[in-house]
Design a protein around this motif. Structure first.
Motif, short mmCIF file in Angstrom:
data_model
loop_
_atom_site.label_atom_id
_atom_site.label_comp_id
_atom_site.label_asym_id
_atom_site.label_seq_id
_atom_site.Cartn_x
_atom_site.Cartn_y
_atom_site.Cartn_z
N GLU A 14 0.81 -1.15 -0.01
CA GLU A 14 -0.24 -0.21 0.09
C GLU A 14 1.32 0.99 0.00
O GLU A 14 2.16 1.45 0.69
N PRO A 15 0.24 2.53 -0.71
CA PRO A 15 1.41 3.53 -0.84
C PRO A 15 1.08 4.04 0.42
O PRO A 15 0.18 4.42 1.15
N ALA A 16 2.64 4.69 0.90
CA ALA A 16 2.81 5.60 2.03
C ALA A 16 1.72 6.35 2.04
O ALA A 16 0.82 6.79 1.03
N PRO A 17 1.28 6.96 3.15
CA PRO A 17 0.09 8.32 3.50
C PRO A 17 0.68 9.21 3.27
O PRO A 17 2.18 9.84 2.73
N TRP A 18 -0.22 10.01 1.99
CA TRP A 18 0.43 10.85 1.46
C TRP A 18 -0.07 12.33 2.25
O TRP A 18 -1.45 12.10 3.12
N ALA A 368 -7.62 7.23 -3.04
CA ALA A 368 -6.84 7.85 -2.27
C ALA A 368 -5.42 7.66 -3.04
O ALA A 368 -4.15 8.18 -2.81
N ARG A 369 -5.28 6.32 -3.70
CA ARG A 369 -4.58 5.92 -4.73
C ARG A 369 -3.43 7.39 -5.55
O ARG A 369 -2.61 7.64 -6.35
N THR A 370 -4.63 8.53 -5.80
CA THR A 370 -4.49 9.17 -7.31
C THR A 370 -4.11 10.39 -6.91
O THR A 370 -3.90 11.22 -7.17
N THR A 399 -5.71 16.98 3.09
CA THR A 399 -5.10 16.38 3.86
C THR A 399 -6.03 15.24 4.22
O THR A 399 -5.65 14.03 4.77
N ARG A 400 -6.53 15.96 5.03
CA ARG A 400 -7.29 15.60 5.79
C ARG A 400 -8.57 14.74 5.12
O ARG A 400 -9.46 13.43 5.49
N THR A 401 -9.16 14.65 4.02
CA THR A 401 -9.46 14.53 2.89
C THR A 401 -9.12 13.48 2.49
O THR A 401 -9.91 12.58 2.37
N VAL A 402 -8.48 13.18 1.72
CA VAL A 402 -7.14 11.47 2.02
C VAL A 402 -7.32 11.17 2.48
O VAL A 402 -7.35 9.56 2.30
N ASN A 403 -6.74 11.45 3.56
CA ASN A 403 -6.95 10.17 5.20
C ASN A 403 -8.17 10.02 5.32
O ASN A 403 -8.20 8.43 5.93
N GLN A 404 -9.72 10.14 5.46
CA GLN A 404 -10.65 10.33 5.52
C GLN A 404 -11.17 8.76 4.77
O GLN A 404 -11.43 7.44 4.63
N VAL A 405 -10.76 9.28 3.13
CA VAL A 405 -11.02 8.55 2.16
C VAL A 405 -9.93 7.24 2.39
O VAL A 405 -10.58 6.24 2.01
N ARG A 406 -9.23 7.31 2.69
CA ARG A 406 -7.76 6.29 2.55
C ARG A 406 -8.68 5.14 3.77
O ARG A 406 -8.36 4.06 4.00
#
Length: 470
Positions: A14-18, A368-370, A399-406
């Motif tokens: 899995e890709p690292a958190p972004w 999340a990955r894109t 950042t918060r939104t992407v983390n929430q999606v992930r």
């Protein structure tokens, strides 16, 4: 040839958190907020300025004046004519663009790093010394009137115009085109544009984003020097953004008659969230992708792949200053209009519990990955920072939104879908009125058939981009 024994396949981790880039922050003496993003290796800098000037602040009888203003912003200043300004920009390799939106004005300048001082000087010159020559304003008014004719002739644009007119309350600015109507635009004079510019173009509440390789660039010093001639106006108060009130009779079907049309353009919409929704914005990004954001999403899987009604229909949530919308739009073959509308509405009537874990997890993983790729350029980073600032949000929102999606749990997405469903859909169709009886037989509520508006035959030829719709 020597055979090489195949080893075990490597595991794909899995890709690292972004995280969205964190800017350096400053506030200039005139109150202008600055967000500077150092992005090594990107030597074409993107400078974007967001000025809170909601379209609701336009004079009602001069709607469209904001669009004319931004189109004329670099067409003559106290120091340079339009031709001289164009030559200066070209000689320095500077691109200057401006646009309007529901929440304000965005001015963008792209330049290589060594020409940053010159680019900033020309930007400030347009902000503070634009003269809006009579001839240039008249020309842009003619262009906008031509755009209006083009919008009325194009089925997709016509569907959007009828959608906002049907969905939003008639007293709300959102119910009318962002670029104004033929009636209001034809009234606009150069003095009206100058007056509007003087009223709204102030640094108070504005945000400037600078993104690119800032290594060795004294950006704060350059900005202070350039913007010192753009004074603050403490008495300036931007107009409030339009509320986006839904019309009392929005839940109906409007069929705009285009006799003989071989395709039917459609737009379907209903209430949706803003980016400050209690559940966060992440679930709605996932739902947009799962329901209508990709060829494998529910809508295209049925209407395109299984039934062959369309080349593609896209759907998703669209945030506004207050609340938002869910919309689906595209075109279908004319002879299957009734069947396509029925199938689309059946899909959109789904309940949250109908969404499977597999499709929600796939949508979340893709989003999340894109995300890093969507924000890989300095233009995208600066643009997002300014867009968020106009919504009074900071960049950590991304950042918060992407983390929430992930980390999204499918049940949260299901709850988010159900949260905004229930109101009857607003449906606009642009096609042959022969389909009206079949649409009525679907039992989906009131069906109104209207004639396609006719534009004056002497409209000038279209020579510029069409105005955006609210």
């Amino acid at each position: 040839m020597r055979q090489v024994a195949a080893g075990p396949r490597p595991e794909v981790a899995e890709p690292a958190p972004w995280s969205f880039p964190e800017p350096s922050r400053a506030t200039l003496p005139n109150g202008l907020r600055v967000r500077a993003f150092d992005m090594p290796g990107q030597h074409v800098l993107s400078i974007q300025l967001g000025i809170p000037a909601p379209l609701a602040g336009e004079p009602r009888d001069l709607e469209g004046v904001a669009l004319i203003m931004v189109r004329c912003l670099d067409l003559g200043t106290q120091r340079h004519t339009a031709d001289e300004m164009a030559e200066l920009l070209a000689r320095k390799g500077i691109a200057l663009h401006s646009a309007i939106g529901e929440r304000g004005v965005v001015v963008q300048v792209d330049t290589i790093s060594r020409n940053l001082p010159a680019a900033l000087d020309l930007l400030v010159e347009c902000l503070t010394e634009a003269t809006f020559p009579d001839a240039e304003v008249r020309r842009e008014v003619r262009h906008r009137l031509a755009d209006i004719g083009q919008d009325r002739a194009d089925p997709g644009s016509l569907a959007s115009l009828h959608f906002i007119e049907t969905y939003f309350d008639q007293g709300d600015r959102a119910s009318r085109p962002a670029g104004g109507s033929r009636e209001t635009v034809s009234r606009i004079s150069a003095q009206d544009v100058r007056d509007y510019h003087a009223r709204v173009m102030h640094p108070d509440g504005a945000t400037l984003a600078v993104a690119g390789d800032l290594t060795g660039i004294p950006w704060e010093e350059l900005l202070e020097r350039a913007f010192r001639s753009w004074p603050s106006n403490p008495d300036h108060r931007p107009a409030p953004a339009p509320r986006g009130l839904r019309a009392a009779h929005a839940g109906r079907i409007v069929l705009v008659d285009r006799p003989g049309a071989v395709q039917t353009e459609l737009q379907v919409g209903g209430p949706g969230p803003g980016r400050s929704d209690e559940l966060g914005w992440g679930p709605y990004q996932v739902l947009s992708f799962a329901v209508g954001g990709a060829p494998q999403a529910r809508i295209d899987r049925v209407l395109r792949e299984e039934r062959g009604y369309t080349y593609g229909i896209r759907a998703g949530f669209r945030p506004r200053s207050h609340g938002g919308l869910f919309t689906a739009l595209g075109s279908v073959r004319g002879e299957v209009t009734v069947e396509a509308v029925e199938a689309l509405l059946q899909i959109l009537d789904l309940q949250g519990e109908d969404l499977t874990d597999a499709e929600l997890n796939h949508a979340a993983g893709y989003q999340a990955r894109t995300a890093p790729g969507r924000f890989a350029t300095c233009e995208a980073v600066a643009g997002e920072a300014v867009s968020l600032a106009l919504d009074e949000l900071d960049v950590d929102f991304v950042t918060r939104t992407v983390n929430q999606v992930r980390t999204l749990q499918p049940q949260v997405a299901r709850e988010a879908w159900d949260r905004h469903r229930g109101a009857p859909w607003t449906v606009v169709l642009v096609g042959d009125a022969q389909h009206a009886d079949g649409i009525r037989a679907l039992g989906r509520g009131q069906v109104d058939v209207v004639a396609q508006p006719r534009e004056p035959s002497a409209s000038p030829s279209r020579t510029d981009d069409a105005g955006t719709l609210a």
